[in-house]
Design an enzyme around this catalytic site. Structure first.
Site, PDB file in Angstrom:
ATOM      1  N   HIS A  30      -0.975   3.837   0.403  1.00  0.00           N
ATOM      2  CA  HIS A  30      -1.552   2.590  -0.028  1.00  0.00           C
ATOM      3  C   HIS A  30      -1.347   2.543  -1.536  1.00  0.00           C
ATOM      4  CE1 HIS A  30      -3.831   3.345   3.591  1.00  0.00           C
ATOM      5  NE2 HIS A  30      -3.689   2.152   3.945  1.00  0.00           N
ATOM      6  N   HIS A  66      -8.235   2.612  -5.342  1.00  0.00           N
ATOM      7  CA  HIS A  66      -8.400   0.859  -5.304  1.00  0.00           C
ATOM      8  C   HIS A  66      -9.496   0.410  -6.093  1.00  0.00           C
ATOM      9  CE1 HIS A  66      -5.432   1.464  -1.794  1.00  0.00           C
ATOM     10  NE2 HIS A  66      -6.106   2.079  -1.115  1.00  0.00           N
ATOM     11  N   ASP A 116      -2.092  10.166   3.515  1.00  0.00           N
ATOM     12  CA  ASP A 116      -1.804   9.104   4.756  1.00  0.00           C
ATOM     13  C   ASP A 116      -0.380   8.597   4.748  1.00  0.00           C
ATOM     14  OD1 ASP A 116      -2.318   8.007   2.129  1.00  0.00           O
ATOM     15  OD2 ASP A 116      -3.967   6.624   2.869  1.00  0.00           O
ATOM     16  N   ASP A 119      -0.320   8.281  -2.425  1.00  0.00           N
ATOM     17  CA  ASP A 119      -1.288   7.809  -1.303  1.00  0.00           C
ATOM     18  C   ASP A 119      -0.178   6.640  -0.600  1.00  0.00           C
ATOM     19  OD1 ASP A 119      -4.220   7.507  -0.383  1.00  0.00           O
ATOM     20  OD2 ASP A 119      -3.061   5.641  -0.110  1.00  0.00           O
TER      21      ASP A 119
HETATM   22 ZN    ZN Z   1      -4.655   5.298   1.484  1.00  0.00          ZN
END
Ligand code: ZN
Length: 308
Positions: A161, A122, A243, A159
């Site tokens: 996200h 991120h 996740d 991931d």
């Molecule tokens: Zn994540």
């Protein structure tokens, strides 16, 4: 040759406030799960600032250094904190990614997993966010391109996200192909299919909440892998977040541990076909401690099988 495992105790010195999901216990659980495995264990070095400048401007690196608190916490954004140990942790995490690339491209290891935190996917060019300080997977790719002179590196991000940071850092890099699947809608909100990179070098694969293993496998098999094959990477970097597991508290996908094993095995098979098996994987998210430990172990075991 054995799969390399790069980590450092400093990565446990990055402390977050009580109740924060990205916590020390995550890495403790991962390391405990990997303890029985026959891996080439390597102490992660500190990244050099010259390494970090491949992805972040000097002003950002200085801002991160200056933000380090002498005690307590510094809050960089609503989710992203630094404790007194965070700078060393972040430099070790980035250093692990760089060293892993050196090992795999230098023939010291067939593939490598970096058990690190803070995570990296991120972190944007000049913005820390989403628990991330430095863009570890993008750094691995840039290091391979610029230091080792490769022509094509793929970054695969599973991931849950969206890897907005990796996308941002490699947006204008025609030598990098970024393929990322993520739950949508979900924080950070980016990762739509029309985000394709400055050179058509980004492939976003959004997944609806509730997506399970069968649908995930079809998306990666039908969309991601043909693209990867035609790109012909010389190295594959994996941004390995766990996740998307059904037990994860931060998202709503329904992957099982064996889905992570399947995806890893498929990537390993493609790496064997395309780039002599060369894979560097870096730990991203995963917030249910048991699911994280099990899925990470399954991931690393597949890397080990491919290394034989
Ligand atoms: Zn994540």
């Amino acid at each position: 040759m054995k799969t390399a495992l790069l980590t450092h105790a400093d990565c446990l010195g990055h402390v977050t406030p009580t109740g924060h999901p990205e916590r020390v216990a995550r890495l403790e659980h991962v390391l405990h799960a990997l303890e029985p495995l026959d891996l080439n264990r390597v102490t992660a070095p500190l990244a050099a600032d010259d390494d970090l400048r491949r992805i972040h401007p000097e002003s950002y690196i200085r801002d991160i250094r200056d933000a380090l608190p002498a005690e307590g916490f510094a809050r960089l954004d609503p989710d992203t904190f630094m404790s007194p140990g965070s700078l060393d942790a972040a430099y070790r995490a980035a250093g692990a990614a760089v060293r892993a690339v050196d090992m795999v491209l230098g023939g010291e290891a067939p593939n490598a997993f970096c058990a690190i935190r803070p995570p990296g996917h991120h972190a944007e060019t000049d913005t820390a966010m989403g628990f991330c300080l430095f863009g570890n997977p993008a750094l691995a790719a840039k290091h391979a391109l610029e230091h080792h002179g490769l022509d094509r590196v793929a970054v695969l991000d599973f991931d849950v996200h969206h890897g907005n940071g990796t996308q941002d850092l490699l947006w204008d890099e025609p030598r990098a192909l970024v393929i990322t699947s993520q739950q949508m809608p979900l924080w950070p909100g980016t990762g739509r299919p029309d985000e394709t990179g400055a050179h058509g070098n980004v492939l976003n694969l959004p997944l609806a909440p509730g997506t399970g293993g069968a649908e995930m496998r079809a998306v990666w098999r039908d969309r991601a892998f043909p693209r990867l094959r035609s790109f012909r990477p010389e190295l594959i970097v994996i941004s390995a977040g766990f996740d998307a597991h059904r037990d994860d508290p931060l998202a709503n996908l329904n992957w099982e541990t064996e889905d992570f094993a399947w995806l890893t095995a498929e990537i390993c098979a493609l790496a064997g076909e395309l780039c002599q098996g060369r894979i560097v994987s870096t730990l991203e998210g995963g917030y249910d401690l048991n699911a994280l430990a099990a899925a990470t172990r399954a991931h690393v075991e597949e890397l080990m099988k491919a290394a034989r």
